[in-house]
Write a protein that holds these residues in place. Structure first.
Motif, short mmCIF file in Angstrom:
data_model
loop_
_atom_site.label_atom_id
_atom_site.label_comp_id
_atom_site.label_asym_id
_atom_site.label_seq_id
_atom_site.Cartn_x
_atom_site.Cartn_y
_atom_site.Cartn_z
N TYR A 65 42.49 -29.86 11.83
CA TYR A 65 43.53 -28.87 11.59
C TYR A 65 44.03 -28.24 12.88
N ASP A 66 43.21 -28.31 13.93
CA ASP A 66 43.62 -27.71 15.20
C ASP A 66 44.70 -28.51 15.92
N GLY A 113 49.40 -29.20 11.94
CA GLY A 113 48.49 -28.78 10.88
C GLY A 113 49.12 -27.74 9.95
N ASP A 114 49.74 -26.74 10.55
CA ASP A 114 50.37 -25.68 9.75
C ASP A 114 51.52 -26.21 8.90
N PRO A 170 46.99 -33.94 10.38
CA PRO A 170 48.37 -33.59 10.68
C PRO A 170 49.26 -34.80 10.92
N PHE A 222 50.17 -28.05 6.01
CA PHE A 222 49.61 -27.09 5.04
C PHE A 222 50.72 -26.50 4.18
N ARG A 240 41.00 -26.33 5.11
CA ARG A 240 41.35 -26.69 6.49
C ARG A 240 40.07 -26.83 7.29
N THR A 241 39.87 -28.01 7.87
CA THR A 241 38.62 -28.26 8.58
C THR A 241 38.85 -28.87 9.96
N ILE A 254 42.80 -30.72 4.95
CA ILE A 254 43.52 -31.08 6.18
C ILE A 254 42.49 -31.01 7.29
N ASN A 255 42.03 -32.17 7.71
CA ASN A 255 41.03 -32.23 8.77
C ASN A 255 41.76 -32.29 10.12
#
Lengths: 345, 345
Positions: free
Chosen positions: A200-201, A205-206, A175, A209, A238-239, A197-198
Motif C-alpha cells: 500500500y505504500d 495505493g490511495d 497499486p 483504495f 491495506r497492508t 491492497i498490499n
C-alpha cells in the motif's frame, strides 16, 4: 475394493487422525495421484460437520500472496491455532521463476509442528485441481488443523475455482494491478469476501483504495448470487506484508467473516447444503471421467468409432451423441445407489 | 432430435457450405452455446478428410501474437489463400487490458471477404474450450477457408490444450520472456513445432536465440512422444512483427511443416487416426458431462446423497464411487452403438 491394501490404508487413516505429519503427507500424495487408496482414505477421514476454516487467497502474480500467507500464519500461531497451507499453481509456466523465492519465505515456519505446508503439484491435472485441493484440505483438517490457507500463484479461471472451495475468499491487489473496472469485469469483485491492497505504500495505493471503495458500494448486493453473503459488508484492508503492517487487522476481518458465516444457524446450514450439492456434482464428474478413462471399454469404442468415421459412414458428433444417450440411459437409476446401503463406514 | 428445428439447421448448414459469413457466425454461436442445433450442424458439416491447415499460436502476454497473426494473414492473402482466425482467451482476468488493442490491430483485415475473424468468448466454460475451438474451426473449414490461425492470449495449461488441436504449433517468445530452461520445464519446448523470437531487435534477442538453439539440439528427438514429428527439424524464426520483418520466412516454415506432415501417406494416416482417437475421447467426456448436468436425474441424486451425508450415514466419496460404478456398469455395452446404424447423414 482394495482388500489387500486395507490394512495400510486404515493404518494411515488412524495416524492422520492422530496428527501424524508423515502420514498426512502420504495421504495427500495418494489424493494427488487419484489412487484408490486416496479414495478409501477420504471416505474414512470424512466428517459431515467440517470445523476448520478455509481461506482462499488469490490475486495477480507479484501481489505478495505468499508473504501475506506467511504473516497470517504467524498471527494465527500467536493465537494458538494450528495452520495448514496449500500452495496451488495450476497456471502459466511463465510465473515459474517466482515460486521458489516465495516458498523460501515460507521457511520461517519450518520446524513448527503447528504449521503444515504443502504444494499442490498440478500440471497435467487441470480439471481436477479444485477437487484434489479440497480433498487435501479435508485430510489436513482430519489431522487437527484449525485453519487452512489456500494460496494460488496466478488468477486464471482455474485458480478462481480453486480458491472458491474456501469459506472466505481474499482477493489481494497491489497499486500496479491495474484499474478496478477491469477487475470487476473479470469477476474478481464478486468472488472476494475481503480485499487487500498490499504494498500500500507504493504510488497509486490511495487511488486504488478510492476506486475499490466505489466499486464495492456499487456492487454491494451480492445476496442474489450468494445468499450467505447477505448482511456481510466487504472491507478493504491495506497492508505492507513485508513489514507485517496491517496483517493483524486482515486476520481480524477474516475471523469476522468466519463468525458472520456461522452466526445464523439456518443460513449456515443452507450454505453447507448448497456447498455439498456443488461438491457432489463436481466429484461425480471428476470420478466418472477418471474411471471411464481407465476402463478398457473406452478403447474398444474409440477404435470402432474411428473406423466408421474415417470410412465416411458417420461423424464423431453423431456417434458421440448416440453413445452418451445410451450410456446415460443404460445407467438410468444410478441415483438409486444413494438410497441403498452404500459403503460401510 | 430437434425435429422442429431441422429446417433452419439444414438451411444454415447449406449456407455455411456456400461460404456465407453470416451463417458461419450463427453456426459458431450455436457451437459456443453448446446447443442441440450446434451438434446437429457439426454432424452435417463434418468431412472425414480435413483439408484446411490449422496453426496454433501461443506464447506469453505481450509477445506480439496478434500482430504476428495479422502479418501471417496478410502474406497468406497475398498468396491467394482464405484465412480464418480464432482468437481465444481463456485465461487471466489481468491480461484484459491488452485484448482490445490487439483486436483493433486486426481491423487491417476488416472488409476482406477472404478473412474471417472470430473471438472465442470463453469465461465460464473452461473444460470445453479446446473442444469448442476445434468445432468452430470445423465450421470455418466447411465455409471454404484454407488456413485457420488459432491464437491464444495467455500460455496457461488451457491455452496449451487449445493450440494443440492445431496441426502446427508456433511458440512465440520475446527476449524478455525469461530463460529457456524455464520454458523447457513448462513443456513449451515439447509443444512447439516452430519457435519465433519476436521483437528480436530488443536487447537479449541473440542470447535467447543461442539458448533456444542449444535447447532444441538437446531435445531433438521428439519422435518418442509424437511419431509424426519424426524427421522434422524444428527451427527458430526471428521476427519484428510490427515492421513485418521475418513474417514471410515464418510462413514459409509453417508451410514446410504442413508439407512435411503430409509427405508420407502412411504417417499422415496414422496421425489422423491418433488425432481422431483423442478427439473422440474428449468429445465423449465433454458431452457426457454436459448431458449429465442437463438431466433431471442428477438433481434427484444430489439431494438424496446430500441428505445421507449430512445425516452422517455416508461420505461423498463412498456414494460417488458407488454411483459411478453403477453408471458405468449400467451403461456397459454403450460402445456397441458404434457398430449400429448411428445417425442418418
Amino acid at each position: 475394493m482394495a482388500a489387500d491394501g486395507a490394512v495400510p490404508i486404515e493404518g494411515i487413516a488412524a495416524k492422520v487422525l492422530q496428527g501424524d505429519r508423515r502420514a498426512l503427507s502420504r495421504a495427500i500424495s495418494w489424493i494427488e495421484d487419484r489412487s484408490i487408496e486416496g479414495r478409501v482414505l477420504l471416505d474414512r477421514l470424512f466428517v459431515a460437520d467440517a470445523r476448520a476454516h478455509r481461506v482462499g487467497i488469490t490475486g495477480p502474480p507479484g501481489s505478495g500472496k505468499s508473504t501475506l500467507t506467511s504473516q497470517l500464519t504467524q498471527v494465527l500461531r500467536e493465537r494458538g491455532a494450528r495452520v495448514g497451507i496449500l500452495a496451488v499453481d495450476p497456471s502459466s509456466p511463465f510465473t515459474g521463476g517466482a515460486i521458489l523465492g516465495d516458498r523460501i519465505r515460507m521457511l520461517a515456519h519450518h520446524g513448527d509442528p503447528g504449521v503444515y505446508i504443502r504444494s499442490m503439484a498440478s500440471r497435467g491435472s487441470l480439471g481436477g485441481l479444485a477437487s484434489t485441493t479440497y480433498e487435501a484440505s479435508e485430510a489436513i483438517e482430519a489431522a487437527g488443523f484449525d485453519w487452512i490457507l489456500i494460496e494460488t500463484v496466478g488468477v486464471g479461471q482455474s485458480e478462481m475455482e480453486v480458491v472458491q472451495v474456501a469459506d472466505t475468499t481474499v482477493v489481494v491487489l497491489v497499486p500496479e494491478s491495474g484499474d478496478a473496472v477491469q477487475m470487476m469485469k473479470a469477476g474478481l469483485m464478486e468472488a472476494g469476501d475481503l480485499f487487500v491492497i498490499n504494498k500500500y505504500d507504493r504510488e497509486g495505493g490511495d487511488r486504488l483504495f478510492r476506486e475499490l471503495t466505489l466499486m464495492l458500494d456499487l456492487s454491494r448486493d451480492r445476496a442474489g448470487a450468494d445468499p450467505t453473503s447477505a448482511g456481510w459488508t466487504r472491507t478493504i484492508c491495506r497492508t505492507v506484508a513485508t513489514r507485517g503492517d496491517g496483517t493483524t487487522e486482515l486476520l481480524d476481518q477474516i475471523d469476522a467473516h468466519r463468525r458472520h458465516l456461522r452466526s445464523d444457524a439456518g443460513r449456515w446450514k443452507d450454505r453447507q447444503a448448497r456447498r455439498m450439492d456443488q461438491r457432489l456434482k463436481s466429484l461425480l464428474r471428476d470420478r466418472l471421467l477418471h474411471d471411464l478413462e481407465r476402463s478398457g471399454e473406452i478403447d474398444r469404442w474409440v477404435s470402432e468409432s474411428r473406423r466408421r468415421i474415417l470410412g465416411g459412414e458417420a461423424s464423431p458428433y453423431g456417434i458421440v451423441d448416440e453413445s452418451v444417450a445410451r450410456l446415460l440411459q443404460g445407467g438410468a437409476g444410478f441415483h438409486e445407489s444413494a438410497r441403498r446401503e452404500g459403503v460401510k463406514r
